[in-house]
Design an enzyme around this catalytic site. Structure first.
Site, PDB file in Angstrom:
ATOM      1  N   THR A 183      38.787  43.881  26.219  1.00  0.00           N
ATOM      2  CA  THR A 183      38.714  44.324  27.619  1.00  0.00           C
ATOM      3  C   THR A 183      39.145  43.239  28.603  1.00  0.00           C
ATOM      4  O   THR A 183      39.203  43.499  29.804  1.00  0.00           O
ATOM      5  CB  THR A 183      37.257  44.706  27.989  1.00  0.00           C
ATOM      6  N   LYS A 184      39.419  42.035  28.146  1.00  0.00           N
ATOM      7  CA  LYS A 184      39.660  40.921  29.065  1.00  0.00           C
ATOM      8  C   LYS A 184      41.080  40.959  29.651  1.00  0.00           C
ATOM      9  O   LYS A 184      41.946  41.673  29.159  1.00  0.00           O
ATOM     10  CB  LYS A 184      39.370  39.600  28.349  1.00  0.00           C
ATOM     11  N   ASN A 185      41.312  40.157  30.686  1.00  0.00           N
ATOM     12  CA  ASN A 185      42.588  40.215  31.417  1.00  0.00           C
ATOM     13  C   ASN A 185      43.781  39.908  30.529  1.00  0.00           C
ATOM     14  O   ASN A 185      44.874  40.415  30.749  1.00  0.00           O
ATOM     15  CB  ASN A 185      42.586  39.216  32.586  1.00  0.00           C
TER      16      ASN A 185
END
Ligand code: PLP
Length: 385
Positions: A183-185
């Site tokens: 889910t991270k950038n």
């Protein structure tokens, strides 16, 4: 209403990542090797750090970082309570004691005053979390850490591409750990990166691979030697070239992904501005957020329903959301081991009742974002009796 469910944070993966992974699979080298080295070099150069160590998660990278700082039994490490449990778990992993502090009401970042109050003769490190991608007040924190001679290990899981007074998070002088979770950038599916001083990173690197004096790449490459020595019982924290291949492409796309995040945040800011009882995220002129999460606060009495009801109502309208985070002092392990009373964390407790992370992904079309805004207006109107 949307006819399909909008999930909270789908990854932004393109053919370029898929091709890079396939090329690695065909290359004959799939564990830590040349691609991981390149990713480390490119990441260090991007953030402006002297060195980088790629690991298979933030948790691994940060654990190796704390170990490399020499932190262990008898030591105390200060962490905010409003974070993912991993921030505290790594302190337990090295045998030290996590000391939890409350956050500030506006940014939901660790409050520098409460850090100072929590310091004792045993304090060896502080782990600030750049919550939602909004940098903590690094000037004040670094000044405090230097004055009290303690380490800082930044939890930059949300903060790739974030800036504090113009400098990118990770550009020092502290060590910082990034997450490349799904889910991270910037994502490699699972992954993490520790950045910091070369000596610290050398110690972390050895710990991250069985405590061995050299890695597989330097053993099996042409001119490498089969021999090695184990200097300590390390872990198995290394990143594979399959993950790194994806990471290199994501790093190349990062600027563009961040522009898309900014556009989505601007749509939310404009579309949600006038809703009574819905508090929008704080912005500040001297920081630039990574816009990892868009956290709104549902103020029960004004909005007309609780945060939990709000989440259920959004789900009924096919909009996913999440809560970041259950404060760590509420988890049974920490609550019971350290006899933590909620009364010690009034700001985090109040925030926890209100926070909701809205869907945010560079993969969204404007129409997806508009669907969320429309759903929220619909929910807000449904509360007016
Ligand atoms: C995601 C996250 C972590 C853990 O990252 P992993 O790569 O899953 O180990 C740590 N801290 C914060 C604040 C996070 O959001």
């Amino acid at each position: 209403m949307r006819d399909s469910f909008l999930s909270f944070s789908p990854p932004a993966v393109t053919e370029a990542e898929i091709e890079a992974v396939v090329a690695t699979l065909r290359s004959g080298w799939i564990t830590t090797g040349p691609t991981t080295r390149r990713f480390e070099e490119e990441f260090a150069e991007y953030v402006g750090a002297p060195a980088a160590l790629a690991c298979n998660s933030w948790t691994a990278a940060a654990h190796a970082g704390l170990h490399a700082m020499g932190i262990g039994p008898g030591d105390e490490v200060i962490v905010p309570t409003l974070t993912f449990a991993a921030t505290a778990n790594i302190v337990e992993h090295v045998g030290a004691r996590p000391v939890f502090v409350d956050v500030d009401d506006d940014t939901l970042n660790m409050s520098i005053d409460s850090v100072e109050r929590a310091m004792t003769a045993q304090t060896r490190a502080i782990i600030p979390v750049h919550y939602a991608g909004h940098p903590v007040e690094l000037d004040a924190l670094e000044e405090l850490a230097e004055r009290r001679n303690v380490h800082i290990l930044e939890d930059a899981a949300h903060a790739v591409a974030a800036r504090f007074r113009g400098r990118l998070i990770g550009s020092g002088p502290s060590a910082a750990a990034f997450s490349f979770y799904a889910t991270k950038n910037l994502t490699t599916g699972e992954g993490g990166m520790l950045v910091g001083e070369p000596d610290l990173l050398d110690r972390a690197r050895r710990y991250s691979l069985h405590g061995m004096s050299r890695d597989a790449w330097s053993r099996y490459d042409k001119g490498g030697s089969w021999s090695y020595e184990v200097m300590e019982p390390g872990f198995k924290f290394n990143m594979s070239d399959i993950q790194a291949a994806m990471g290199r492409v994501q790093l190349e796309r990062l600027a563009q992904l961040q522009v898309r995040r900014e556009e989505i945040v601007a749509l939310y800011d404009a579309g949600l501005a006038a809703i009574p009882g819905l508090r929008l995220p704080e912005t500040r002129p001297h920081v630039s957020s990574a816009n990892h999460l868009y956290v709104v606060r549902v103020q029960r009495t004004v909005f007309g329903m609780s945060r939990s009801q709000f989440i259920d109502e959004l789900a009924k309208r096919n909009v996913g959301s999440s809560v970041h985070f259950v404060p760590v002092h509420r988890h049974p392990y920490y609550r019971d081991k350290y006899s933590l009373s909620p009364a010690r964390f009034p700001v985090a407790e109040a925030a926890f009742e209100e926070i909701v992370s809205l869907p945010l992904s560079p993969a969204f079309a404007d129409s997806d974002v508009q669907d969320v805004i429309d759903a929220i207006h619909d929910v807000a109107e449904s509360t007016i009796r």
